[in-house]
Design an enzyme around this catalytic site. Structure first.
Site, PDB file in Angstrom:
ATOM      1  CB  SER A   1      -0.925   0.002   1.213  1.00 58.17           C
ATOM      2  OG  SER A   1      -1.747  -1.136   1.222  1.00 58.17           O
ATOM      3  CD  GLU A   2       0.084   3.316   2.751  1.00 56.90           C
ATOM      4  OE1 GLU A   2      -1.051   3.822   2.657  1.00 56.90           O
ATOM      5  OE2 GLU A   2       0.285   2.214   3.284  1.00 56.90           O
ATOM      6  CB  THR A   3       7.134   2.612  -0.915  1.00 56.24           C
ATOM      7  OG1 THR A   3       6.504   1.557  -1.647  1.00 56.24           O
ATOM      8  CG2 THR A   3       8.633   2.356  -0.856  1.00 56.24           C
TER       9      THR A   3
END
Length: 240
Positions: free
Chosen positions: A4-6
């Site tokens: 979902s996020e980095t």
């Protein structure tokens, strides 16, 4: 890997220290489509790599972010983060009726609560709804994007727990940020903790479960302007 996020971690400009020796870093988070101002589990991931892979010698890390300075503290096999308290206000269900109708898939709604600061809409289901029913819903997430509105950037669907061990459970959807459903969301709990505190008579400590297919447990302590989130992490991939 369906991430979902980095998280992107950099050293402070002008600081000659290393990732192993220093305790202060810059931190930014990106979804598949855009940068976001706060992400709890990507912060947990960043701290895990610095503490466990790089073997940083400090017990506390300080991250300069778009949400201010966040801390991550190593506590045995878990990491505690201090995130901002993003309390909202109770709002009429009618204000967000179209979004709520899509996300709840017909389950009865008790109340909704909106955090202006984060754009997160909390939808609390009736206590008669079971955790299994919450886990079973399959909302048409893409349909949320067709609703004409500009306030909401993510929707939390939550349910009161039985205290054995969870005080509340939740799921989180944010197609406006390129995320159909987030597995475990620290930032959502900066809205959930102050909401459930009002329901539980101003309690400040909670055990929570985000019950997505790749869910997890969170241990929360609510402060006046912070939410302390304690959680575990596992490194699943390392590159050289």
């Amino acid at each position: 890997m369906n991430i979902s996020e980095t998280a992107f971690v950099t050293r402070i400009a002008g600081d000659d220290g290393t990732f192993k020796s220093k305790d202060r870093f810059n931190l930014r988070w990106f979804t598949p489509t855009n940068e976001v101002p706060l992400c709890g589990h990507a912060t947990l991931a960043a701290a895990t790599v610095i503490f466990r892979q790089i073997q940083n010698m400090n017990k506390v890390l300080y991250f300069t972010t778009k949400s201010g300075v966040l801390t991550a503290t190593l506590e045995n096999d878990k990491i505690a983060m201090e995130l901002p308290n993003n309390a909202g206000t109770v709002r009429p269900v009618s204000e967000f009726y179209e979004l709520i109708e899509i996300i709840t898939c017909g389950l009865p709604v008790n109340q909704c609560y909106f955090s202006e600061k984060t754009g997160k809409l909390l939808v609390r289901l009736e206590d008669s709804v079971s955790r299994e029913e919450l886990e079973a819903i399959k909302p048409e997430v893409e349909a949320l994007m067709t609703v004409k509105q500009s306030k909401v950037k993510g929707i939390i669907v939550t349910l009161k727990g039985d205290g054995n061990p969870y005080d509340f459970v939740s799921r989180y959807f944010a197609p406006w940020n390129g995320i159909r459903e987030d597995p475990v969301t620290g930032s959502a709990h900066t809205v959930l903790a102050p909401y459930w505190s009002t329901i539980y008579g101003n309690r400040t400590e909670f055990v929570a479960r985000q019950c997505s297919p790749r869910g997890g447990d969170l241990y929360l302590t609510l402060g006046e302007d912070k939410v302390r989130v304690l959680g575990a992490s596992v490194i699943v991939l390392a590159g050289k």
